[in-house]
Design a protein around this motif. Structure first.
Motif, mmCIF file in Angstrom:
data_model
loop_
_atom_site.group_PDB
_atom_site.id
_atom_site.type_symbol
_atom_site.label_atom_id
_atom_site.label_comp_id
_atom_site.label_asym_id
_atom_site.label_seq_id
_atom_site.Cartn_x
_atom_site.Cartn_y
_atom_site.Cartn_z
ATOM 1 N N TYR A 11 39.266 53.378 43.392
ATOM 2 C CA TYR A 11 38.266 53.670 44.322
ATOM 3 C C TYR A 11 36.974 53.607 43.676
ATOM 4 C CZ TYR A 11 35.275 56.218 47.571
ATOM 5 O OH TYR A 11 34.443 56.629 48.662
ATOM 6 N N ASP A 12 36.806 54.271 42.673
ATOM 7 C CA ASP A 12 35.450 54.193 41.772
ATOM 8 C C ASP A 12 34.995 52.727 41.633
ATOM 9 O OD1 ASP A 12 34.863 56.880 41.828
ATOM 10 O OD2 ASP A 12 35.803 57.115 39.838
ATOM 11 N N GLU A 13 36.014 51.925 41.023
ATOM 12 C CA GLU A 13 35.736 50.659 40.630
ATOM 13 C C GLU A 13 35.186 49.680 41.887
ATOM 14 O OE1 GLU A 13 35.443 48.720 37.906
ATOM 15 O OE2 GLU A 13 35.623 50.856 37.034
ATOM 16 N N THR A 14 35.993 50.077 43.242
ATOM 17 C CA THR A 14 35.418 49.157 44.294
ATOM 18 C C THR A 14 34.202 49.363 44.978
ATOM 19 O OG1 THR A 14 36.376 50.657 45.889
ATOM 20 C CG2 THR A 14 37.985 49.103 45.043
ATOM 21 N N LYS A 15 33.324 50.291 44.241
ATOM 22 C CA LYS A 15 32.048 50.644 44.955
ATOM 23 C C LYS A 15 30.981 49.453 44.297
ATOM 24 C CE LYS A 15 32.596 55.537 45.442
ATOM 25 N NZ LYS A 15 31.963 56.859 45.054
ATOM 26 N N ASN A 16 31.427 48.792 43.192
ATOM 27 C CA ASN A 16 30.584 47.771 42.726
ATOM 28 C C ASN A 16 29.430 48.466 42.145
ATOM 29 O OD1 ASN A 16 32.269 45.497 43.447
ATOM 30 N ND2 ASN A 16 31.242 45.536 45.545
ATOM 31 N N ARG A 17 29.596 49.619 41.475
ATOM 32 C CA ARG A 17 28.476 50.002 40.679
ATOM 33 C C ARG A 17 28.741 49.376 39.257
ATOM 34 N NH1 ARG A 17 29.220 56.285 42.216
ATOM 35 N NH2 ARG A 17 28.469 56.247 44.286
#
Length: 101
Positions: A71-77
């Motif tokens: 989920y953290d990786e899918t935020k495109n940060r």
């Protein structure tokens, strides 16, 4: 706001604790069964059920933490944020330095 993985890690650690406790209980139960005549009838069965619940908690914690990191990786940060630019990068952004490629 940065998400925390503490509840998921707590589930994993609780699973390890429950699994360890069930191994101890199973060893005591089997020891009583072998060396004494008076044991509870469903004691080994209950220890096995608690063991399976502990393993389930471990797997749930691992999968939950994995999904949280996805989920953290899918935020495109970006992986990191730069504090400032170097002199060459500032000159390129102003059009002073031309690169030939």
């Amino acid at each position: 706001m940065k998400p925390t993985y503490k509840p998921l890690k707590l589930s994993t650690y609780l699973g390890f604790a429950v699994t360890l406790a069930s191994f101890v209980y199973l060893a005591i139960s089997l020891g009583q069964r072998l060396f004494t005549a008076n044991t509870a009838a469903g004691s080994p069965l209950m220890a096995c059920l608690v063991l399976l619940n502990g393993v389930t908690l471990i797997i749930l914690g691992i999968v939950g933490e994995y999904i949280g990191r996805i989920y953290d990786e899918t935020k495109n940060r970006p992986l990191y944020i730069l504090r400032g630019r170097t002199g060459e990068e500032q000159a390129r952004s102003k059009g002073v330095i031309w690169s030939v490629r």
